[in-house]
Design an enzyme around this catalytic site. Structure first.
Site, PDB file in Angstrom:
ATOM      1  CG  LEU A  38      11.437 -51.384 -17.795  1.00 39.24           C
ATOM      2  CD1 LEU A  38      11.239 -52.653 -18.621  1.00 39.24           C
ATOM      3  CD2 LEU A  38      10.778 -51.538 -16.423  1.00 39.24           C
ATOM      4  N   GLY A 115       5.596 -48.446  -6.101  1.00 38.48           N
ATOM      5  CA  GLY A 115       4.935 -49.486  -5.333  1.00 38.48           C
ATOM      6  C   GLY A 115       5.048 -49.310  -3.831  1.00 38.48           C
ATOM      7  CB  THR A 139      13.776 -50.063  -3.758  1.00 37.33           C
ATOM      8  OG1 THR A 139      14.229 -50.536  -2.480  1.00 37.33           O
ATOM      9  CG2 THR A 139      12.334 -50.503  -3.957  1.00 37.33           C
ATOM     10  N   GLY A 140      17.112 -50.540  -4.737  1.00 37.89           N
ATOM     11  CA  GLY A 140      18.394 -49.898  -4.951  1.00 37.89           C
ATOM     12  C   GLY A 140      18.789 -48.882  -3.904  1.00 37.89           C
ATOM     13  CB  SER A 141      21.536 -47.178  -3.133  1.00 37.47           C
ATOM     14  OG  SER A 141      22.303 -47.182  -4.334  1.00 37.47           O
ATOM     15  CB  VAL A 179      33.831 -46.074  -7.510  1.00 37.19           C
ATOM     16  CG1 VAL A 179      33.589 -46.453  -8.965  1.00 37.19           C
ATOM     17  CG2 VAL A 179      34.587 -47.182  -6.794  1.00 37.19           C
ATOM     18  NE  ARG A 269      23.756 -45.154  -5.548  1.00 31.96           N
ATOM     19  CZ  ARG A 269      23.099 -44.210  -6.222  1.00 31.96           C
ATOM     20  NH1 ARG A 269      23.716 -43.111  -6.611  1.00 31.96           N
ATOM     21  NH2 ARG A 269      21.822 -44.357  -6.493  1.00 31.96           N
ATOM     22  CG  HIS A 441      52.926 -63.099 -27.403  1.00 30.45           C
ATOM     23  ND1 HIS A 441      53.315 -62.200 -26.436  1.00 30.45           N
ATOM     24  CD2 HIS A 441      53.642 -62.805 -28.520  1.00 30.45           C
ATOM     25  CE1 HIS A 441      54.243 -61.399 -26.934  1.00 30.45           C
ATOM     26  NE2 HIS A 441      54.463 -61.745 -28.204  1.00 30.45           N
TER      27      HIS A 441
END
EC number: 1.8.1.4
Length: 462
Positions: A38, A115, A139-141, A179, A269, A441
């Site tokens: 996962l 899926g 499902t993201g990238s 990035v 992406r 400090h």
């Protein structure tokens, strides 16, 4: 066939958080994941493993450059690359097993496999079809590439391949100064690789505050990274174990070539929605391949929601998490909310870079009256003691109301310091509110207070 209140497709930061929140709200929940573990891209081949290598390589840098100054003398450590990769893999394992534990704790079913959505309210995983009142696509990238550049994940790699190279390359060309490229470029530069970053634009980190961009590139060059700016990559030619990167300079159309042992393609992406069956369902998509949603993360198909990198907005794990929690709240009949104006962005190099809200360039374009409060870490005692005095804190506030509009930090622990400003912005605070708040400090956070003071009568230690 099993019946659920919610099925989440994808177990990355957006997906697993959405599943946990749904379960906490009393909804019978399942999560579909085709990987053996996962956590999605972030935990397996993204955020977490890259931070492990950034941490390890930074320790090496400290040993080589700063230990002796502090009286810690001895032979500099050698790099055992296999052990470093094993450490990285162990970190991945701890985190992915942690998500598995949370699923069990919250009684979330893990539907193992990839899926598809054959019809409204149904999710097919393997040969099994499950019914759900609500479905969340998380499902993201996936990494995007360039024409003429073929990725083999051995010589020409994405971030995935860069996290498991068989050996440390002597020369690496990074295509893209965003990035991912700068973080992984920093890792290998610290490990002794000659790193050259090739960027199409005339500046690094597109969309970032201009002053930070210039300082950041200057510091990275000081650390050994080379930059070729305004360059359009034409192709990458691969041999058995090496590659040649062919590019044109935009200013004069001249052609050039760079040799490399490894080429890292870090050109951004793209949403990953392949194989879900969205076309057949009639799901509306944007021209950029993102799933279109309303302000409640609902698609045009009843009961179908989408979050994270699959929809519009910055492709950030924490943005996906916020949307996952919010979508779960909406499904449970509550109020889900994400403040898109207060989503921080962080680059985990050294020094770190962090930002939230608007940049100075955006405020100028909007013809907004603003003021700037800036403080250098050279004036921060803790930073000087820790050889971390490069960089500054910059706060932008409305000229009339003093309300904080944005903040940009380059310096030690910037990714943690930015959240004080995030909380302030969430509550509509003024720069004066930050300036009047007592800060311990000596801490790096005092630089934030000083920048807030600089929005008023002036910083104390500047």
């Amino acid at each position: 066939m099993a019946n659920y209140d919610v099925i989440v497709i994808g177990s990355g930061p957006g997906g697993y958080v959405a599943a946990i929140r749904c379960a906490q709200l009393g909804l019978k929940t399942a999560c579909v994941e085709g990987r053996d573990t996962l956590g999605g891209t972030c935990l397996n081949v993204g955020c977490i493993p890259s931070k492990a290598l950034l941490h390890a390589s930074h320790q090496l840098h400290e040993a080589e450059h700063n230990f002796a100054k502090m009286g810690l003398k001895g032979k500099s450590p050698s790099v055992d690359w296999k052990q470093m990769l094993a450490y990285k893999d162990d970190v991945i394992g701890q985190n992915t097993k942690g998500i598995e534990f949370l699923f069990k704790k919250n009684k979330i079913d893990w539907l193992k496999g990839w899926g598809t959505i054959p019809e409204k309210g149904r999710v097919k995983v393997g040969d099994d079809v499950h019914e759900a009142k609500n479905i969340i696509i998380a499902t993201g990238s996936d990494s995007s590439s360039l024409p003429g550049v073929e990725v083999d994940e051995k010589t020409v790699v994405t971030s995935t391949g860069a996290l498991e190279l068989s050996k440390i390359p002597k020369k690496m060309v990074v295509i893209g100064a965003g990035v991912i490229g700068l973080e992984l470029g920093s890792v290998y530069s610290r490990l002794g690789t000659e790193v050259t970053v090739v960027e199409f634009l005339d500046h690094i980190t597109p969309g970032m505050d201009g002053e930070v961009q210039k300082q950041f590139q200057k510091l990275l060059k000081k650390q050994g990274l080379e930059f070729v700016m305004g360059a359009a990559v034409q192709s990458v030619e691969t041999m058995k174990t090496k590659a040649k990167v062919h590019y044109k300079l935009r200013k004069d159309d001249s052609e050039h070539t760079l040799d490399a042992d490894t080429v890292l393609v870090a050109t951004g992406r793209k949403p990953f929605t392949d194989g879900l069956g969205l076309d057949a369902l009639g799901v509306k998509m944007s021209e950029r391949g993102q799933i279109e949603t309303d302000d409640q993360w609902r698609t045009n198909v009843e009961g179908l929601y989408a979050i994270g990198d699959a929809i519009a907005g910055p492709m950030l794990a924490h943005k996906a998490e916020d949307e996952g929690m919010a979508a779960a709240e909406v499904i449970a009949g509550k109020h889900g909310h994400v403040n898109y104006g207060v989503i921080p962005g962080v680059i985990y190099t050294h020094p770190e870079v962090a930002s939230v809200g608007q940049t100075e360039e955006e405020l100028k374009d909007a013809d907004r009256a603003y003021k700037v409060g800036k403080f250098s870490f050279m004036g921060n005692g803790r930073a000087k003691a820790n050889f971390a005095a490069d960089g500054f804190v910059k706060i932008l506030a409305d000229k009339d109301t003093d309300r904080i509009l944005g903040a940009h930090i380059i310096g030690p622990m910037a990714g943690d310091l930015i959240h004080e400003i995030c909380v302030a912005m969430e509550f509509g605070a003024s720069a004066e509110d930050l300036a009047l708040t007592c800060h311990a400090h000596p801490t790096y956070s005092e630089a934030v207070r000083e920048a807030a003071l600089a929005c008023g009568d002036g910083a104390i230690h500047a």
